[in-house]
Design an enzyme around this catalytic site. Structure first.
Site, PDB file in Angstrom:
ATOM      1  CG  HIS A 135      -1.712  -1.082   1.541  1.00  0.00           C
ATOM      2  ND1 HIS A 135      -1.314  -2.183   2.237  1.00  0.00           N
ATOM      3  CD2 HIS A 135      -3.011  -1.290   1.219  1.00  0.00           C
ATOM      4  CE1 HIS A 135      -2.328  -3.043   2.334  1.00  0.00           C
ATOM      5  NE2 HIS A 135      -3.361  -2.524   1.712  1.00  0.00           N
ATOM      6  CG  ASP A 144       1.809  -1.203   3.432  1.00  0.00           C
ATOM      7  OD1 ASP A 144       1.094  -0.855   4.386  1.00  0.00           O
ATOM      8  OD2 ASP A 144       1.470  -2.064   2.588  1.00  0.00           O
TER       9      ASP A 144
HETATM   10  C1  GCO Z   1      -7.994  -7.343   4.347  1.00  0.00           C
HETATM   11  C2  GCO Z   1      -7.617  -7.255   2.892  1.00  0.00           C
HETATM   12  C3  GCO Z   1      -6.389  -6.447   2.638  1.00  0.00           C
HETATM   13  C4  GCO Z   1      -6.189  -6.139   1.172  1.00  0.00           C
HETATM   14  C5  GCO Z   1      -5.091  -5.166   0.980  1.00  0.00           C
HETATM   15  C6  GCO Z   1      -4.797  -4.895  -0.465  1.00  0.00           C
HETATM   16  O1  GCO Z   1      -8.821  -8.196   4.652  1.00  0.00           O
HETATM   17  O2  GCO Z   1      -7.494  -6.580   5.159  1.00  0.00           O
HETATM   18  O3  GCO Z   1      -7.437  -8.553   2.411  1.00  0.00           O
HETATM   19  O4  GCO Z   1      -5.282  -7.105   3.168  1.00  0.00           O
HETATM   20  O5  GCO Z   1      -5.894  -7.281   0.440  1.00  0.00           O
HETATM   21  O6  GCO Z   1      -5.455  -3.999   1.628  1.00  0.00           O
HETATM   22  O7  GCO Z   1      -5.549  -3.889  -0.915  1.00  0.00           O
END
Ligand code: GCO
Ligand code: MN
Ligand code: MN
Length: 400
Positions: free
Chosen positions: A68, A71
């Protein structure tokens, strides 16, 4: 077997499950970097900086790292700070031999997104969400990402009093159309992968399943640019058969990315190590991906148990990849099994005289309408699915 021989054969079988770049295993910065916070308790592990995560991923044999925007780059970083962080991260990835196949945007962490992002009622929040996503696309493109995931974690409700649900669909469509135009204008060549989830963190999230997104995508201005990112846990939270959703996405040419983890039914969002809870459904999934030669990332969106330290985080990450490779080997064994293949042939064989169906024709329809089906004779054919399933279990449990 002597102890030495046993040791050798053990390490041999370990060796054959060695992750390699061609397996395309990737992890998010947020997965290895997960510090074990939950709604009831604070972090149990220190913050692992992104550059260190890249190097750990290199060490354990992964291929890619996904992120992200925040991150890597703090939400309020100055442009100069951002540039320095990106430069150093690129170097760390290069040194570790790790690529960045996918980027995404956090539209859920900051409190400003408490009512959603693209679907929020406040037009200023919607505009900010769009700006933040454009910048995240710039960031991902700079790092070489070719897939951009959109997970609308906060796009939902606790009470439907707050907006009409079809209005949310329209707002989401407007936002994705905008992002596609930006993708074209900047020449990024991203493919967007939309990730569904039924609930958590919102009481209900719009676009609850991969199937919802498969219905939404053809209504976009650039449907060819947009596919899905199904996640094991999310579909299982909705009580669905994950592999079926993946297969439908694949068949529609929309399986752009996949989030692998595991989940026990009826629980909170657990993000367990891949294959750790339900290895049988993980097996059908891996078998499907390998049978159709899916060539995208095998991305693990999971995290280590809260009881682990950083050695345990490595055990967790290695375990995800190892289980995938073990199941891949089992799938090859299943496909090569003569008894299984004979049953498969038998169950779909046609009895002589079965009218041809397939494409409609006036003549064919005449034949079909006038045909007398002998239902008793049809019922004589055995469907030995008990045996077929037990052969599968024998393979999975390692006795075949
Ligand atoms: C969750 C989601 C996230 C997304 C991530 C990618 O349940 O928190 O799976 O992990 O996959 O934000 O956009
Ligand atoms: Mn998830
Ligand atoms: Mn996910």
């Amino acid at each position: 077997m002597t102890a030495k021989k046993k040791d050798e054969s053990m390490s041999k079988s370990n060796g054959s499950y060695e992750p390699k770049p061609e397996h395309k295993f990737s992890f998010g910065l947020w997965t290895l970097g997960n510090r074990g916070r939950d709604p009831f308790g604070d972090a149990v592990r220190r913050t692992m900086p992104p550059n260190e995560i890249a190097s750990v991923l290199g060490e354990i044999g992964a291929w890619g790292v996904n992120l992200h925007d925040n991150d890597l780059v703090p939400i309020d970083a100055t442009p100069a700070e951002r540039d320095r962080i990106v430069r150093e991260f690129k170097k760390a990835c290069q040194q570790a031999g790790i690529v960045v196949p996918m980027a995404t945007v956090s539209l859920f962490f900051h409190p400003v997104f408490r009512d959603g992002a693209f679907t929020a009622n406040d037009p200023e929040v919607r505009a900010y969400a769009l700006q933040k996503t454009l910048r995240a696309m710039d960031l991902g493109a700079e790092l070489g990402a070719k897939i951009f995931v959109l997970w609308g974690g906060r796009e939902g409700v606790e009470t439907d009093a707050c907006r009409r649900a079809d209005e949310a669909v329209k707002r989401l469509r407007g936002a994705v159309n905008y992002l596609c135009e930006y993708n074209i204008a900047r020449g990024y060549k991203y493919r967007f992968a939309l990730e569904a989830k039924p609930n958590e963190p919102r009481g209900d999230i719009y676009m609850a399943t991969t199937g919802h997104y498969l219905g939404f995508i053809p209504t976009l201005d650039h449907p060819e640019m947009v596919g899905v990112n199904p996640e094991v846990a999310h579909e299982q939270m909705a009580g669905l058969n994950f592999m079926h959703g993946v297969a439908q996405a694949w068949e529609a040419g929309k399986l752009f990315h996949i989030d692998l983890n595991d989940q026990a039914p009826g629980r909170y969002d657990q993000d367990l190590r891949f294959g750790s809870n339900n290895p049988k459904s993980a097996f059908w999934l891996v078998k499907f991906l390998e049978d159709v030669a899916y060539d995208g990332s095998r991305h693990f969106d999971a995290h280590a148990y809260r009881t682990e330290d950083y050695d345990g985080v490595k055990d967790f990450a290695r375990g995800c990849m190892r289980t995938y490779l073990i199941l891949k080997e089992k799938a090859a064994r299943w496909n090569a099994d003569a008894e299984i293949q004979a049953i498969l042939k038998e169950i779909s064989a046609a009895r002589p005289g079965t009218p041809k169906t397939g494409k409609y024709s006036a003549k064919g329809t005449e034949t079909l309408l006038s045909h007398a089906f002998d239902k008793d004779a049809i019922m004589e054919k055995r469907l030995p699915y008990e045996k077929l399933d037990q052969l599968t279990i024998d393979i999975l449990l390692g006795v075949r």
